[in-house]
Design a protein around this motif. Structure first.
Motif, mmCIF file in Angstrom:
data_model
loop_
_atom_site.group_PDB
_atom_site.id
_atom_site.type_symbol
_atom_site.label_atom_id
_atom_site.label_comp_id
_atom_site.label_asym_id
_atom_site.label_seq_id
_atom_site.Cartn_x
_atom_site.Cartn_y
_atom_site.Cartn_z
ATOM 1 N N UNK A 1 10.114 0.003 13.182
ATOM 2 C CA UNK A 1 8.816 -0.101 11.540
ATOM 3 C C UNK A 1 8.001 1.033 11.726
ATOM 4 N N UNK A 2 7.820 1.378 10.536
ATOM 5 C CA UNK A 2 7.327 2.504 10.327
ATOM 6 C C UNK A 2 5.809 1.910 10.012
ATOM 7 N N UNK A 3 4.380 2.925 11.509
ATOM 8 C CA UNK A 3 2.997 2.140 10.839
ATOM 9 C C UNK A 3 2.480 2.707 9.775
ATOM 10 N N UNK A 4 2.057 1.815 9.138
ATOM 11 C CA UNK A 4 0.989 3.103 8.331
ATOM 12 C C UNK A 4 -0.069 3.473 8.880
ATOM 13 N N UNK A 5 -0.368 4.449 8.767
ATOM 14 C CA UNK A 5 -2.105 5.015 9.265
ATOM 15 C C UNK A 5 -2.740 4.469 9.203
ATOM 16 N N UNK A 6 -2.942 4.528 7.060
ATOM 17 C CA UNK A 6 -3.779 3.960 6.689
ATOM 18 C C UNK A 6 -4.239 2.464 7.042
ATOM 19 N N UNK A 7 -2.872 1.381 6.325
ATOM 20 C CA UNK A 7 -3.319 0.024 7.637
ATOM 21 C C UNK A 7 -4.026 -0.452 8.530
ATOM 22 N N UNK A 8 -3.834 1.155 9.242
ATOM 23 C CA UNK A 8 -4.716 0.763 10.972
ATOM 24 C C UNK A 8 -6.376 1.422 10.692
ATOM 25 N N UNK A 9 -6.718 2.064 9.404
ATOM 26 C CA UNK A 9 -7.802 3.073 9.202
ATOM 27 C C UNK A 9 -8.603 1.448 8.995
ATOM 28 N N UNK A 10 -7.760 0.602 7.907
ATOM 29 C CA UNK A 10 -8.743 0.016 6.834
ATOM 30 C C UNK A 10 -8.583 -0.999 8.046
ATOM 31 N N UNK A 11 -7.735 -1.250 8.903
ATOM 32 C CA UNK A 11 -7.791 -2.326 9.917
ATOM 33 C C UNK A 11 -9.013 -2.376 10.587
ATOM 34 N N UNK A 12 -9.598 -0.878 11.547
ATOM 35 C CA UNK A 12 -10.291 -0.534 12.351
ATOM 36 C C UNK A 12 -11.853 -0.817 11.017
ATOM 37 N N UNK A 13 -12.191 -0.611 10.157
ATOM 38 C CA UNK A 13 -13.055 -0.656 9.449
ATOM 39 C C UNK A 13 -13.039 -2.088 9.319
ATOM 40 N N UNK A 14 -11.986 -2.305 8.934
ATOM 41 C CA UNK A 14 -12.730 -4.132 8.700
ATOM 42 C C UNK A 14 -13.202 -5.010 9.837
#
Length: 229
Positions: free
Chosen positions: A6-19
């Motif tokens: 599965x492709x890891x979304x860098x943008x989703x990862x950044x949202x998760x970190x900020x969250x």
């Protein structure tokens, strides 16, 4: 049989970190009461609503399942922070260190408040994601601004209705709890409305960048992860 990567979304990862950062920061800032004109609020109110805005963005772009992963990730990160803060708080300080009282004021949260906070966060966040997801399907993707506001009202209302009675019933007058609930819902919703133009722009750019616009047709809204078949 090989598993498909599965492709890891860098943008989703950044949202998760900020969250996660927003949740942890809100915990620390909650320990200070601040005044905005005639209104007294906790410092955490300045950052906590951002977690709901991120929740809206993730649910709108990637769908409920991704929002579910986001919520549980934030919960675990926040739990780890609170747990280690509590452990260090009970360990005796060095003889030359004289700031135990200040440290305890930040990290020595009462178990009742911690439990109330965790339950309220999970309930409010999942209701926020559910409302966003269902309204998007029903409206066929139209009126994001309305979904964002209504999901925040439902989510923040649930959060406040759970947290304040659980944390403070019997400690402060019931009428004061009621006013706290009302003020928190109103202020957090206003926060969402004021920052809505930014949220709309972020969602639009995220959809373009990721090339996705999820619709949760026929999914399970179980708050726990789906079993693999």
């Amino acid at each position: 049989m090989t598993k498909q990567k599965q492709r890891v979304s860098v943008l989703f990862m950044l949202f998760s970190i900020l969250f996660s950062v927003c949740l942890i920061t809100a915990n620390v800032l909650e320990t200070k009461q601040i005044s905005l004109g005639p209104i007294n609020i906790t410092g955490g109110l300045l950052v906590f609503p951002i977690s709901y805005i991120i929740n809206d963005c993730v649910c709108e772009v990637w769908g409920y399942k991704s929002a579910r992963l986001l919520i549980w990730t934030g919960f675990v990160m926040n739990f780890i922070f609170v747990l280690f803060g509590a452990i260090v708080d009970v360990i005796p300080g060095a003889p030359y260190w004289h700031n135990s009282e200040g440290f305890h004021a930040v990290f020595g949260l009462a178990p009742r408040i911690v439990v109330a906070s965790f339950i309220a966060f999970l309930a409010g966040s999942f209701i926020n994601a559910y409302v966003m997801s269902r309204m998007k399907v029903i409206s066929k993707g139209k009126n994001f601004w309305l979904r964002a506001i209504l999901s925040t009202i439902f989510g923040e209302s649930c959060d406040s209705l759970i947290f304040f009675p659980l944390a403070f019933y019997g400690v402060i007058p019931t009428i004061e709890i009621l006013w706290l609930i009302i003020s928190q819902i109103v202020l957090k919703t206003l926060y969402e409305v004021i920052i809505l133009p930014v949220t709309i722009r972020v969602v639009k750019k995220a959809k373009e960048y990721e090339g996705v616009d999820a619709y949760d047709n026929g999914i399970s809204y179980n708050i726990f992860f789906d079993r693999k078949k």
